[in-house]
Write a protein that holds these residues in place. Structure first.
Motif, PDB file in Angstrom:
ATOM      1  N   PHE A  40     -16.773   6.325 -29.362  1.00 42.83           N
ATOM      2  CA  PHE A  40     -17.638   5.842 -30.297  1.00 42.83           C
ATOM      3  C   PHE A  40     -17.601   4.287 -30.413  1.00 42.83           C
ATOM      4  CE2 PHE A  40     -17.187  10.062 -31.512  1.00 42.83           C
ATOM      5  CZ  PHE A  40     -18.411  10.738 -31.298  1.00 42.83           C
ATOM      6  N   PRO A  41     -18.582   3.508 -30.556  1.00 41.30           N
ATOM      7  CA  PRO A  41     -18.482   2.064 -30.848  1.00 41.30           C
ATOM      8  C   PRO A  41     -17.918   1.897 -32.293  1.00 41.30           C
ATOM      9  CG  PRO A  41     -20.871   2.696 -30.132  1.00 41.30           C
ATOM     10  CD  PRO A  41     -20.183   4.063 -30.255  1.00 41.30           C
ATOM     11  N   MET A  61     -26.103  -8.389 -32.460  1.00 44.17           N
ATOM     12  CA  MET A  61     -27.001  -7.698 -31.651  1.00 44.17           C
ATOM     13  C   MET A  61     -26.339  -7.470 -29.998  1.00 44.17           C
ATOM     14  SD  MET A  61     -29.660  -7.479 -33.046  1.00 44.17           S
ATOM     15  CE  MET A  61     -30.578  -7.164 -31.549  1.00 44.17           C
ATOM     16  N   PRO A  62     -25.632  -7.994 -29.285  1.00 45.45           N
ATOM     17  CA  PRO A  62     -25.276  -7.657 -28.308  1.00 45.45           C
ATOM     18  C   PRO A  62     -24.434  -6.036 -28.140  1.00 45.45           C
ATOM     19  CG  PRO A  62     -24.790 -10.042 -28.156  1.00 45.45           C
ATOM     20  CD  PRO A  62     -25.093  -9.499 -29.568  1.00 45.45           C
ATOM     21  N   PHE A  63     -23.707  -5.782 -29.381  1.00 47.73           N
ATOM     22  CA  PHE A  63     -22.818  -5.002 -29.529  1.00 47.73           C
ATOM     23  C   PHE A  63     -23.884  -3.791 -29.836  1.00 47.73           C
ATOM     24  CE2 PHE A  63     -21.191  -1.960 -32.549  1.00 47.73           C
ATOM     25  CZ  PHE A  63     -19.956  -1.521 -32.145  1.00 47.73           C
ATOM     26  N   LEU A  64     -25.151  -3.863 -30.534  1.00 51.00           N
ATOM     27  CA  LEU A  64     -25.954  -2.837 -30.806  1.00 51.00           C
ATOM     28  C   LEU A  64     -26.855  -2.433 -29.652  1.00 51.00           C
ATOM     29  CD1 LEU A  64     -27.220  -3.949 -34.314  1.00 51.00           C
ATOM     30  CD2 LEU A  64     -25.651  -2.259 -33.937  1.00 51.00           C
ATOM     31  N   GLN A  65     -27.103  -3.588 -28.842  1.00 46.07           N
ATOM     32  CA  GLN A  65     -27.857  -3.389 -27.593  1.00 46.07           C
ATOM     33  C   GLN A  65     -27.000  -2.643 -26.600  1.00 46.07           C
ATOM     34  OE1 GLN A  65     -29.483  -7.324 -26.813  1.00 46.07           O
ATOM     35  NE2 GLN A  65     -31.055  -6.871 -28.233  1.00 46.07           N
ATOM     36  N   HIS A  66     -25.929  -2.562 -26.711  1.00 45.35           N
ATOM     37  CA  HIS A  66     -24.865  -2.131 -25.486  1.00 45.35           C
ATOM     38  C   HIS A  66     -24.845  -0.665 -25.669  1.00 45.35           C
ATOM     39  CE1 HIS A  66     -21.211  -0.631 -23.623  1.00 45.35           C
ATOM     40  NE2 HIS A  66     -21.422  -1.806 -22.882  1.00 45.35           N
TER      41      HIS A  66
END
Length: 59
Positions: free
Chosen positions: A3-4, A54-59
């Motif tokens: 999980f992230p 944002m990059p973390f959530l878009q991954h």
């Protein structure tokens, strides 16, 4: 299933080396360190938080 994971240590509660060690133990983790930010980093430097989130959530 991995999980992230995002962690936000309170300033002064752990050393950077401890944070980096924890980051390395979590598979597929991402770490963002915002220099000189207190624990409520969202209030202190929201643009830096948003730029790293944002990059973390878009991954």
């Amino acid at each position: 299933m991995p999980f992230p994971t995002a962690t936000t240590p309170e300033q002064g509660s752990m050393s950077r080396l401890t944070i980096i060690a924890a980051y390395r133990m979590i598979p597929n983790s991402q770490l963002s360190i915002i220099p000189d930010a207190p624990h409520p980093v969202f209030l202190a430097n929201f643009p830096a938080v948003w730029a790293s989130t944002m990059p973390f959530l878009q991954h």
